[in-house]
Design an enzyme around this catalytic site. Structure first.
Site, PDB file in Angstrom:
ATOM      1  N   GLU A   1       1.613  -4.377  11.061  1.00 36.90           N
ATOM      2  CA  GLU A   1       1.147  -2.998  10.914  1.00 36.90           C
ATOM      3  C   GLU A   1       2.041  -2.198  11.845  1.00 36.90           C
ATOM      4  OE1 GLU A   1      -1.127  -1.632   9.019  1.00 36.90           O
ATOM      5  OE2 GLU A   1      -2.433  -3.263   8.375  1.00 36.90           O
TER       6      GLU A   1
ATOM      7  N   TYR B   1     -10.298  -7.055  10.674  1.00 36.97           N
ATOM      8  CA  TYR B   1     -11.596  -7.304  10.043  1.00 36.97           C
ATOM      9  C   TYR B   1     -11.429  -8.397   9.000  1.00 36.97           C
ATOM     10  CZ  TYR B   1      -9.232  -3.812   7.096  1.00 36.97           C
ATOM     11  OH  TYR B   1      -8.301  -3.113   6.371  1.00 36.97           O
TER      12      TYR B   1
ATOM     13  N   ARG C   1      -3.179   4.512  -2.445  1.00 35.48           N
ATOM     14  CA  ARG C   1      -2.919   3.231  -1.786  1.00 35.48           C
ATOM     15  C   ARG C   1      -2.736   2.081  -2.783  1.00 35.48           C
ATOM     16  NH1 ARG C   1      -5.557   0.116   2.713  1.00 35.48           N
ATOM     17  NH2 ARG C   1      -6.608  -1.686   1.868  1.00 35.48           N
TER      18      ARG C   1
ATOM     19  N   ARG D   1       0.921   4.424   0.194  1.00 30.12           N
ATOM     20  CA  ARG D   1       0.959   5.601   1.079  1.00 30.12           C
ATOM     21  C   ARG D   1       1.540   5.300   2.457  1.00 30.12           C
ATOM     22  NH1 ARG D   1      -5.519   6.609   1.922  1.00 30.12           N
ATOM     23  NH2 ARG D   1      -6.069   4.716   3.043  1.00 30.12           N
ATOM     24  N   GLU D   2       1.802   4.030   2.745  1.00 28.32           N
ATOM     25  CA  GLU D   2       2.303   3.646   4.069  1.00 28.32           C
ATOM     26  C   GLU D   2       3.819   3.818   4.110  1.00 28.32           C
ATOM     27  OE1 GLU D   2       0.488  -0.234   4.641  1.00 28.32           O
ATOM     28  OE2 GLU D   2      -1.502   0.606   4.320  1.00 28.32           O
TER      29      GLU D   2
ATOM     30  N   HIS E   1       3.136  -3.578   6.667  1.00 28.04           N
ATOM     31  CA  HIS E   1       2.200  -2.466   6.443  1.00 28.04           C
ATOM     32  C   HIS E   1       2.346  -1.441   7.573  1.00 28.04           C
ATOM     33  CE1 HIS E   1      -0.618  -4.520   3.499  1.00 28.04           C
ATOM     34  NE2 HIS E   1       0.124  -5.535   3.894  1.00 28.04           N
TER      35      HIS E   1
ATOM     36  N   HIS F   1       0.874  -1.179   0.000  1.00 27.97           N
ATOM     37  CA  HIS F   1       0.000   0.000   0.000  1.00 27.97           C
ATOM     38  C   HIS F   1       0.905   1.222   0.000  1.00 27.97           C
ATOM     39  CE1 HIS F   1      -3.316  -2.617   1.943  1.00 27.97           C
ATOM     40  NE2 HIS F   1      -3.476  -2.553   0.636  1.00 27.97           N
TER      41      HIS F   1
END
Lengths: 310, 93
Positions: A271, A249, A128, A72-73, A197, A70
């Site tokens: 994360e 999720y 993203r 933008r991370e 992430h 992703h």
């Protein structure tokens, strides 16, 4: 151009071009350990490079680490750069890492979504997805972490190309994903697969597409909990550990679900940290602390994989 | 370059399952062009939302109407991006 990895600022965010150029410097400084391999091209025809850390042998048991799927991370790509340098410089100095690299290889894909990364620098810092085009839609890009052949198209992914969780027209439709799949499959001897992430301080294991426990859940949970304990020992950063489905999720088509389902038992996703105030805009002075603490957890997982062959 | 002048990032410290449901309904509201940095999933996890300037008042009204508490964690996203860019240029030099 950065002339030496010593003059490179690991505590700063860099463009794709600078990171690719730095990779050459790293290879030049550690020619007997590090090679840069092109695994394919992105949708916009940018090369995708993995750094391979190897002391020899052919298709040794291997560990996969990717960052920045992703785009933008940003702290993940920056952490990837720092980590690659750490592995290269600690080989021969750190007994544990040295023993690992004497029997196993490490593959690092620091920029897993090069088109997206460039787009975050030039057009939209909040981008993203990939940058692929789809017929019938004005919107571009699929979420490369919903595009793997693992519960593809199921809950937690969108079929709307205009949304950030669009899964793409078919599994592995995104060339960036397909390139990784091809490498992992053709190699055939990966024992661990780790995706990095940001943000929200989580260490996750499969599955995301299902909320049922995987057969190795107790072992993965225990490895994960020990890893985050080590991570927390540096700055006290608190992580949660659990399956993707249970601690965030339900999300289908994720990378570590695919890797686990093809037989790579030690599949994890990080994360990384946020300070609670910046989200994807983590200030650059947080890069090195983030990378340092992450390394402690990563190293624990790597050592565990080395010590538990299967 | 796309600019984010006046966009805010708000954090909702979710209190209940009911809050989660109201936030999920907000997520489905496409015309406000919200960007969920952290999605509404359970009362245990906060939710971060980037709200475009044009949707700020509507979103805040919605949250107030459902008694959902939030704080603004980034007041003007573009200011942070400008700082980030300036820092990168300085590093590059």
């Amino acid at each position: 151009k950065e002339r030496s990895t010593r003059s490179f600022d690991f505590g700063a965010y860099h463009t794709l071009e600078t990171i690719y150029s730095w990779m050459d410097t790293l290879v030049a400084q550690h020619p007997n350990l590090v090679t840069k391999q092109e695994i394919g091209r992105s949708y916009e025809n940018r090369p995708m490079y993995v750094l391979k850390f190897s002391t020899g042998g052919s298709k040794r048991p291997a560990i996969w680490i990717d960052a920045g799927i992703h785009s933008r991370e940003w702290v993940t790509q920056a952490t990837g750069v720092w980590t690659a340098n750490k592995i290269a410089t600690d080989y021969g100095r750190d007994t544990s890492l040295t023993s690992l690299l004497n029997t196993m290889d490490i593959y690092m894909l620091i920029l897993a979504n090069p088109d997206g990364y460039v787009y975050t620098h030039t057009n939209n810092r909040m981008w993203r997805k990939t940058r692929s085009k789809f017929s019938g839609s004005v919107c571009r890009g699929a979420d490369p972490n919903r595009n793997w052949d693992a519960g593809f198209g199921g809950p937690g992914a969108s079929n709307n190309p205009c949304l950030d969780t669009y899964h793409g027209p078919s599994a592995h439709s995104e060339i960036e994903v397909k390139n990784v799949v091809n490498l992992i499959k053709s190699h055939g001897n990966f024992k661990s697969f780790i995706s990095v992430h940001a943000y929200s301080q989580l260490l996750m294991y499969p599955h995301g597409y299902s909320c049922n426990n995987v057969p190795d859940q107790p072992e993965l949970d225990s490895v994960g909990k020990a890893a985050v304990q080590k991570l927390a020992s540096l700055y006290g950063t608190s992580y949660k550990v659990g399956s993707i489905c249970k601690i965030i999720y339900q999300a289908s088509g994720g990378s570590i679900d695919w890797s686990y389902d093809v037989g790579i038992k030690y599949s994890f996703a990080f994360e990384l940290r946020d300070t609670g105030r910046y989200g994807f805009l983590l200030p650059a002075n947080q890069i090195i602390p983030t990378a340092e603490e992450t390394w402690l957890a990563l190293k624990h997982i790597l050592e565990y994989v080395r010590d538990h062959p299967y | 370059e796309r600019v984010f002048v006046g966009d805010q990032v708000i954090r909702v410290n979710v209190q209940s399952e009911e809050d989660v449901q109201f936030l999920q309904a907000l997520e489905a509201q496409q015309e406000w062009e919200l960007d969920f940095w952290l999605h509404p999933v359970s009362p245990e996890l906060p939710v971060d939302i980037r709200v475009p300037r044009s949707s700020l008042s509507a979103v805040k009204e919605y949250l107030h109407a459902h008694n959902i508490h939030f704080t603004v964690i980034i007041d003007n996203l573009q200011e942070l991006l400008d700082e980030e860019k300036a820092e990168m240029e300085e590093n590059q030099m």
